[in-house]
Write an enzyme that holds these catalytic residues in place. Structure first.
Site, short mmCIF file in Angstrom:
data_model
loop_
_atom_site.label_atom_id
_atom_site.label_comp_id
_atom_site.label_asym_id
_atom_site.label_seq_id
_atom_site.Cartn_x
_atom_site.Cartn_y
_atom_site.Cartn_z
N CYS A 79 0.84 -1.21 0.00
CA CYS A 79 0.00 0.00 0.00
C CYS A 79 0.88 1.25 0.00
O CYS A 79 1.52 1.56 1.00
CB CYS A 79 -0.94 -0.03 1.21
SG CYS A 79 -1.80 1.52 1.54
N CYS A 82 0.08 3.98 2.58
CA CYS A 82 0.48 3.55 3.92
C CYS A 82 1.92 3.96 4.21
O CYS A 82 2.27 4.27 5.35
CB CYS A 82 0.35 2.03 4.06
SG CYS A 82 -1.33 1.39 3.89
#
Length: 323
Positions: A79, A82
Site C-alpha cells: 500500500c 500507507c
C-alpha cells in the site's frame, strides 16, 4: 485514495452518559489493578509504537486502552499511501510523548482484525479508548488534520475517561532494548516426541504431540509450524492424486476440489502453484465458500512459514482478491 475524514463521529455516539460512565469505571478499575500489581510505571519511547497481531490484540490494545488511548494504523507493505502515513503517525506518537500509543496492524497477516473493524480500504486509522473502538480517518491524511483528530481524541480520553497518558522515560530505552536471556523451553521432550512420530510415519501421534504443546503455549512457533506440516501430510495421505487433479480441472470453482489440489501442490514442492490456485479460487466464490478457502490458505502459509517471500507475496495477492 483521498482521505475520508471520519474524525470523532464515533465519539459523539459514545457520549451517552451511561456508556461513558461504565467505560470510565472499567478504566479506573484496570488502572488500579495495574498499580496494585506494580504496573503503570514509566515506559521507554520504544514502547509507544508497537506491532500488533490477532494474538496480541487483546492485551496490547484492548487492555492497554484502559491506561492510554491506542491509535491503530491498518497498513500493508504493498500500500503506497500507507508508506506515507505510517512514518508520520510514528513521528507524532513520539512527539506527543505518551499521550497515546500507536499500534500497527499488517492487514495481510491479520485479515480477521480487518474484517472485524469493517475496513474497506487502507490505510485506515482507528482508536480504542477504555475498550471502545472509534473510527478516526481513512487514507493518507495531511498532518494538520491528523493533529486535530489526535487532539480531539486526547481531550475525549482525558475528560470522559480520565486517561492522561503514560509516563515516558527516555533513559529506559537502552536498557529495555538489551536482549533478555531466553529461558529454556519446557516443551523440548514433547517436540522431540513429535519429530520422532513424524519420522516413524505416525502422523496422528505427531499431530497430538504438537497440540499438547500448543494447549499450554499457543504462541510456540515450532509447534505451530510442526502441527501445520503434520496435518497437511495427514490430509494428503488418503488422497488419490489422479482423481484430485481431474476434479480440480473439471471444477475450477469448487472450493473443496481446489483445496485438495492445493494440498497436493504444496506437498509436491509447488508452493507458488498451491498459493495461486487458492487465491484464484477466492476470486470465484463467495460467502462461506470464500471464507473456507481463505482460512485454508492461511493454514498453508503456516506450513511454509511467515518469513518466506512466497508467503508475503501470496498474502498481498489474497488481500487484493478479498478487498
Amino acid at each position: 485514495m483521498q482521505p475520508r475524514n471520519m474524525s470523532m463521529s464515533g465519539v459523539v455516539d459514545l457520549a451517552a452518559v451511561k456508556a461513558a460512565q461504565e467505560a470510565k469505571t472499567k478504566a479506573e478499575q484496570a488502572r488500579a489493578e495495574a498499580a496494585r500489581q506494580g504496573g503503570g510505571g514509566a515506559v521507554s519511547p520504544a514502547d509507544l509504537v508497537i506491532d500488533v497481531s490477532e494474538a496480541t490484540f487483546e492485551s496490547a490494545v484492548i487492555q492497554r486502552s484502559a491506561e492510554v488511548p491506542v491509535v491503530i494504523d491498518f497498513w500493508a507493505e504493498w500500500c503506497e499511501p500507507c508508506k506515507q502515513l505510517g512514518p508520520l503517525l510514528e513521528k507524532l506518537t513520539l512527539e506527543y510523548n505518551g499521550r497515546f500509543v500507536l499500534a500497527k496492524v499488517d492487514v495481510d497477516a491479520n485479515q480477521m482484525l480487518m474484517q472485524q473493524f469493517g475496513i474497506q480500504g487502507i490505510p485506515a486509522v482507528f482508536a480504542v479508548v477504555a475498550g471502545q473502538a472509534l473510527p478516526l480517518f481513512q487514507g493518507a491524511a495531511p498532518e494538520a488534520q491528523i493533529r486535530q483528530t489526535v487532539d480531539q481524541l486526547i481531550q475525549v480520553a482525558e475528560e470522559r475517561f480520565g486517561l492522561t497518558g503514560l509516563l515516558v522515560d527516555p533513559d529506559a530505552e537502552a536498557a529495555e532494548q538489551e536482549p533478555a536471556a531466553e529461558p529454556a523451553g519446557p516443551y523440548d521432550a514433547l517436540l522431540e516426541a513429535a519429530v520422532q512420530a513424524l519420522d516413524a510415519g505416525d502422523l496422528g501421534g505427531a499431530v497430538q504431540a504438537y497440540r499438547n504443546v500448543l494447549a499450554d503455549d499457543p504462541a510456540n512457533t515450532e509447534a505451530k509450524l510442526g502441527l501445520a506440516q503434520a496435518e497437511l501430510l495427514q490430509r494428503v495421505q488418503a488422497l488419490d492424486p489422479q482423481k484430485v487433479r481431474q476434479e480440480a480441472a473439471e471444477k475450477p470453482a469448487d472450493p473443496q476440489a481446489q483445496i485438495a489440489a492445493a494440498d497436493l501442490d504444496l506437498v509436491g514442492g509447488h508452493v507458488e502453484d498451491a498459493f495461486g490456485r487458492l487465491v484464484d479460487t477466492v476470486k470465484k466464490v463467495f460467502g462461506d465458500d470464500r471464507d473456507a478457502v481463505r482460512v485454508h490458505l492461511l493454514g498453508l502459509f503456516e506450513v511454509v512459514g511467515a518469513d518466506d517471500p512466497r508467503v508475503t507475496k501470496a498474502r498481498s495477492a489474497l488481500a487484493r482478491a478479498l478487498f
